[in-house]
Design a protein around this motif. Structure first.
Motif, PDB file in Angstrom:
ATOM      1  N   LYS A 174     -37.390  17.038  24.984  1.00  0.00           N
ATOM      2  CA  LYS A 174     -36.849  15.699  24.769  1.00  0.00           C
ATOM      3  C   LYS A 174     -35.377  15.628  25.182  1.00  0.00           C
ATOM      4  CE  LYS A 174     -38.102  15.269  20.401  1.00  0.00           C
ATOM      5  NZ  LYS A 174     -38.360  14.579  19.091  1.00  0.00           N
ATOM      6  N   TYR A 175     -34.617  16.638  24.808  1.00  0.00           N
ATOM      7  CA  TYR A 175     -33.233  16.737  25.268  1.00  0.00           C
ATOM      8  C   TYR A 175     -32.708  18.141  25.005  1.00  0.00           C
ATOM      9  CZ  TYR A 175     -31.867  15.965  20.334  1.00  0.00           C
ATOM     10  OH  TYR A 175     -31.717  16.056  18.972  1.00  0.00           O
ATOM     11  N   LYS A 196     -44.219   6.576  23.989  1.00  0.00           N
ATOM     12  CA  LYS A 196     -44.322   8.017  23.783  1.00  0.00           C
ATOM     13  C   LYS A 196     -44.503   8.791  25.082  1.00  0.00           C
ATOM     14  CE  LYS A 196     -46.527   7.746  19.208  1.00  0.00           C
ATOM     15  NZ  LYS A 196     -47.718   8.152  18.416  1.00  0.00           N
ATOM     16  N   ILE A 207     -34.264   8.276  21.272  1.00  0.00           N
ATOM     17  CA  ILE A 207     -35.279   9.163  21.820  1.00  0.00           C
ATOM     18  C   ILE A 207     -36.568   8.981  21.030  1.00  0.00           C
ATOM     19  CG2 ILE A 207     -35.805  11.570  22.414  1.00  0.00           C
ATOM     20  CD1 ILE A 207     -33.342  10.417  23.810  1.00  0.00           C
ATOM     21  N   THR A 242     -37.746  20.055  21.657  1.00  0.00           N
ATOM     22  CA  THR A 242     -39.017  19.755  22.311  1.00  0.00           C
ATOM     23  C   THR A 242     -39.962  19.062  21.348  1.00  0.00           C
ATOM     24  OG1 THR A 242     -40.334  21.732  21.767  1.00  0.00           O
ATOM     25  CG2 THR A 242     -38.685  21.974  23.500  1.00  0.00           C
ATOM     26  N   THR A 243     -41.090  18.602  21.883  1.00  0.00           N
ATOM     27  CA  THR A 243     -42.109  17.973  21.036  1.00  0.00           C
ATOM     28  C   THR A 243     -42.738  18.977  20.087  1.00  0.00           C
ATOM     29  OG1 THR A 243     -43.752  18.330  22.780  1.00  0.00           O
ATOM     30  CG2 THR A 243     -42.650  16.180  22.727  1.00  0.00           C
ATOM     31  N   PHE A 300     -38.434  10.222  27.565  1.00  0.00           N
ATOM     32  CA  PHE A 300     -38.490  10.056  26.114  1.00  0.00           C
ATOM     33  C   PHE A 300     -37.557   8.959  25.605  1.00  0.00           C
ATOM     34  CE2 PHE A 300     -40.250  14.352  26.470  1.00  0.00           C
ATOM     35  CZ  PHE A 300     -41.332  14.260  25.607  1.00  0.00           C
TER      36      PHE A 300
END
Length: 236
Positions: free
Chosen positions: A149-150, A76, A209, A162-163, A198
Motif C-alpha cells: 500500500k505504501y 479496493k 489509502i 502491505t495488505t 490504493f
C-alpha cells in the motif's frame, strides 16, 4: 499460471455456461483457472478483498446493480479486469465509466467468449505483478508490488505496509524508489511512497489509502503527486 476468476451472475444457467466455457478454454489452451461463483452482489461484496484477476459481472443483479458493485470494488482494487455480461449492449457502454475491460452480450457464444478471454489474459500478462525481495533481520522476504500500500522511512528503516502486514528492512526511501520504480508509486512527502492503486481520496494536504489510513501530502510534493495520480487514473 493459475488465474483467479470470479463469475457474478444470478441466473444459474448463465453462470454454468460461463464456467463450462472456462473449462473448455482451459482444455484447449492449457490455461488453469481457479473459479468462484456468486449468485448475488451482496455475497460477492461481503467476501471481496482484491483476490481476483478477472471478474465476469452480470449488470442486472438482485439487490445491487452490477455497475454500482464495480464502482464499489474499485475503491479496493483498481487493477482487476472486469468483463460485464448483459442482455442489453447499451448498458455495457457505461461500463467504461468504471474502467471495465470489455463486455459480453447474452446469449453468450463460445467463439466470442474465447476471443474476449484471449484479450483479457493478454492484458493480465502485460500487467503481471512485479515482485521484490527485502532483507529482514534474519531472513529475506518476497513481496508482490500490488500488495504494497505504501512504503515509509523511519529511523533508517523502510517499512513496507502491505495488505498482509508490515515488513521492515534497513535502508532509505531511495532504496524503495529503486525497487518499485517500474510500478505506480509516487512520493506524497519525503517519508511516504504511495501505491497509487490504493488511493481512495485526495484532500488538500492529505491522501487516504484503502483501509482508511491518511498520509500527509507536503506542499512541495503535492503537484507532482497529483500529476502522477492523474496519469495513473488516465491509464498512462
Amino acid at each position: 499460471m493459475n488465474y483467479r476468476v470470479c463469475v457474478v451472475e444470478d441466473n444459474r444457467e448463465h453462470s454454468d455456461r460461463l464456467v463450462a466455457f472456462l473449462g473448455k478454454y482451459s482444455r484447449e489452451r492449457g490455461k488453469e483457472f481457479n473459479v468462484s461463483v456468486y449468485g448475488d452482489a451482496l455475497s460477492f461484496l461481503g467476501e471481496f478483498c482484491g483476490n481476483f484477476d478477472l471478474i465476469f459481472m452480470d449488470i442486472e443483479l438482485p439487490y445491487r446493480n452490477g455497475m454500482d458493485v464495480v464502482k464499489q470494488i474499485r475503491e479496493k482494487d483498481k487493477k482487476v479486469i472486469v468483463v460485464f455480461v448483459t442482455n442489453m449492449a447499451q448498458y455495457a457502454v457505461k461500463g467504461y465509466e468504471v474502467d471495465a475491460f470489455d463486455f459480453i452480450v447474452k446469449p453468450i457464444h463460445y467463439s466470442a467468449f474465447a476471443i474476449k478471454l484471449d484479450r483479457a489474459l493478454e492484458r493480465l500478462e502485460t500487467t503481471r505483478d512485479k515482485e521484490i525481495w527485502i532483507n529482514e533481520r534474519n531472513n529475506k522476504r518476497r513481496l508482490r508490488t500490488s500488495e504494497i500500500k505504501y512504503a515509509e522511512v523511519l529511523h533508517h528503516n523502510v517499512i513496507y505496509h502491505t495488505t498482509g502486514g508490515d515488513y521492515t528492512t534497513y535502508g532509505q526511501l531511495k532504496d524503495a524508489i529503486v525497487l518499485l520504480g517500474d510500478s505506480p508509486f509516487a512520493l506524497c512527502n519525503r517519508c511516504f511512497l504511495v501505491n497509487l492503486q490504493f488511493v481512495t481520496a485526495l484532500e488538500e494536504f492529505s491522501v487516504t489509502i484503502a483501509g482508511g489510513e491518511k498520509l500527509q501530502v507536503s506542499r512541495n510534493k503535492k503537484k507532482s503527486f497529483l500529476t502522477s495520480l492523474n496519469e495513473y487514473l488516465g491509464g498512462k
